[in-house]
Write an enzyme that holds these catalytic residues in place. Structure first.
Site, PDB file in Angstrom:
ATOM      1  N   LEU A 207       0.839  -1.197   0.000  1.00 51.33           N
ATOM      2  CA  LEU A 207       0.000   0.000   0.000  1.00 51.33           C
ATOM      3  C   LEU A 207       0.874   1.246   0.000  1.00 51.33           C
ATOM      4  O   LEU A 207       1.848   1.332   0.758  1.00 51.33           O
ATOM      5  CB  LEU A 207      -0.899   0.014   1.236  1.00 51.33           C
ATOM      6  CG  LEU A 207      -1.527   1.360   1.635  1.00 51.33           C
ATOM      7  CD1 LEU A 207      -2.588   1.773   0.627  1.00 51.33           C
ATOM      8  CD2 LEU A 207      -2.104   1.297   3.043  1.00 51.33           C
ATOM      9  N   SER A 208       0.561   2.218  -0.847  1.00 57.42           N
ATOM     10  CA  SER A 208       1.208   3.517  -0.845  1.00 57.42           C
ATOM     11  C   SER A 208       2.712   3.362  -1.063  1.00 57.42           C
ATOM     12  O   SER A 208       3.138   2.892  -2.105  1.00 57.42           O
ATOM     13  CB  SER A 208       0.876   4.246   0.464  1.00 57.42           C
ATOM     14  OG  SER A 208       1.263   5.594   0.419  1.00 57.42           O
ATOM     15  N   ALA A 209       3.529   3.727  -0.073  1.00 58.78           N
ATOM     16  CA  ALA A 209       4.975   3.546  -0.221  1.00 58.78           C
ATOM     17  C   ALA A 209       5.317   2.078  -0.436  1.00 58.78           C
ATOM     18  O   ALA A 209       6.299   1.754  -1.110  1.00 58.78           O
ATOM     19  CB  ALA A 209       5.705   4.084   1.005  1.00 58.78           C
TER      20      ALA A 209
ATOM     21  N   ALA B 168       3.480   0.010  -2.194  1.00 59.35           N
ATOM     22  CA  ALA B 168       3.245  -0.236  -3.611  1.00 59.35           C
ATOM     23  C   ALA B 168       4.379   0.341  -4.459  1.00 59.35           C
ATOM     24  O   ALA B 168       4.748  -0.222  -5.493  1.00 59.35           O
ATOM     25  CB  ALA B 168       1.909   0.369  -4.036  1.00 59.35           C
TER      26      ALA B 168
ATOM     27  N   HIS C   9      -6.975   8.174   1.129  1.00 62.48           N
ATOM     28  CA  HIS C   9      -5.850   7.260   1.019  1.00 62.48           C
ATOM     29  C   HIS C   9      -5.834   6.253   2.167  1.00 62.48           C
ATOM     30  O   HIS C   9      -5.903   6.626   3.338  1.00 62.48           O
ATOM     31  CB  HIS C   9      -4.558   8.085   1.031  1.00 62.48           C
ATOM     32  CG  HIS C   9      -3.332   7.318   0.693  1.00 62.48           C
ATOM     33  ND1 HIS C   9      -3.128   6.736  -0.541  1.00 62.48           N
ATOM     34  CD2 HIS C   9      -2.216   7.037   1.424  1.00 62.48           C
ATOM     35  CE1 HIS C   9      -1.942   6.133  -0.551  1.00 62.48           C
ATOM     36  NE2 HIS C   9      -1.377   6.304   0.623  1.00 62.48           N
TER      37      HIS C   9
END
Length: 378
Positions: A58-60, A62, A294
């Site tokens: 997720l996020s960083a 990803a 987010h």
């Protein structure tokens, strides 16, 4: 993703470090790679299947998934083991900064720590290594460029990475190895991002973006989104920054990645999602006015993520996750999308459906403009 070194502990890079002959930058990525290799070598002892490895984040996380995939696509087939990836709310990003730009981050850090540049590099590095970790963490909050990120080091992150993505080489290796990708986003990603140290002027916008992206990229982004250098009516610098940051982190670079893959990678290997709804439990995380922000979809993917779902929420989430679980197991699954512009969705009313991507052309316009800078400046 496994535990790995973050910020300056994982991504500090400078001329001084390079001249020592050690690995420069991207130590966090190397930590991840080591853990992945250990998993591949040992997972059978725990009942796992080493030929069925899915990488997700997720996020960083990803962002790390993309770079782990990019690194492995550059290895010989016999050293590769990633079979599929899941990228929650992040895209390919842009070609990371190079050493000449990260040097300024390093110089600012040691200045705040009271280490004088006129001393020899050997003495300065010894002083830096002797400092307690808490002092280093404290220094991060006192410097302007306080985010140490991925480096185009020519090793883990190749100089040609984004050129390979754009010319189809990236996707060709994915096809040869049968690698699939699941990727998607949320409608209100910017409501979180705009709170990440927002600027208050045009010059401040360029400066803020250049903390994480190459300066040429930052300048082009500011020009694309704010061509008059004045804030649009009925907007704020904070809102504009949030929109740009959400696009670069998620919306624009996700679509750029997909557009680069689709001429070569078949649609059966690409699975897009869109979550336009949030579970009731998210009300304890984010105010309602932040929307589907987010990471607010984590209770969906992890069926509560440690908390309790409402009884009426469970059937829809369960149905949404059925094909996803087949995907993780490596089984054939029907995601339902019929074009690259379609995404399987949980709609705003909590029902399941398909949505057409209304941001595709806008995001690709920015993506293509950034690519026009050339790989040496991206």
């Amino acid at each position: 993703m496994p535990v790995y070194r973050l910020n300056l502990f994982g991504f500090l890079a400078s001329r001084e470090l390079k001249e020592e002959g050690e690995t420069v930058g991207n130590l966090g990525f190397w930590d991840q790679r080591l853990a992945l290799e250990w998993t591949y070598e040992n997972i059978r002892d725990f009942g796992g299947d080493r030929e069925n490895i899915t990488l997700g984040g997720l996020s960083a996380g990803a962002h790390s998934v993309f770079h782990q995939l990019g690194y492995e696509l550059g290895l010989p087939d016999e050293k590769a083991f990633i079979r599929r990836v899941v990228m929650y709310s992040n895209g390919a990003g842009v070609q990371p900064q190079r050493l000449q730009e990260t040097q300024g981050h390093f110089d600012e850090l040691i200045a705040v720590l009271g280490i004088r540049k006129r001393l020899s590099d050997k003495i300065n590095m010894a002083k830096l290594r002797a400092l307690p970790w808490k002092q280093l963490v404290g220094a991060i909050t006192r410097i302007k460029r306080n985010s140490f990120r991925a480096l185009t080091d020519g090793n883990f992150v190749r100089e040609s990475l984004f050129q390979e993505l754009n010319d189809g080489r990236f996707a060709k290796v994915m096809v040869r190895r049968g690698i699939q990708i699941m990727i998607g986003d949320l409608p209100d990603e910017a409501s979180i991002y705009k709170r990440e140290d927002p600027p208050s002027s045009y010059d401040g916008l360029v400066s803020r973006l250049s903390v994480e992206y190459p300066l040429a990229t930052s300048k082009r982004l500011a020009k694309d989104y704010c061509p008059t250098k004045s804030i649009p009516r009925n907007s704020t610098w904070q809102d504009l920054f949030g929109r740009i940051y959400a696009d670069v982190q998620v919306h624009m670079t996700e679509r750029g990645l997909l557009a680069s893959l689709t001429p070569t990678l078949p649609l059966s290997h690409i699975h897009r999602y869109r979550i336009n709804w949030r579970a009731k439990m998210v009300d304890h995380m984010y105010p309602l006015e932040w929307g589907v922000a987010h990471a607010s979809d984590m209770p969906i993917w992890f069926f509560g993520n440690g908390s309790s779902l409402e009884a009426n929420e469970k059937p829809v989430i369960h149905e949404f996750l059925k094909p996803f679980l087949r995907y993780l197991k490596g089984n054939k699954m029907e995601w339902g999308t019929r074009s690259i512009k379609q995404a399987k969705a949980i709609l705003s009313d909590g029902s399941l459906g398909m949505v057409e991507d209304k941001d595709w052309e806008r995001c690709l316009g920015v993506w293509n403009d950034l690519n026009s800078l050339g790989s040496s400046h991206l």
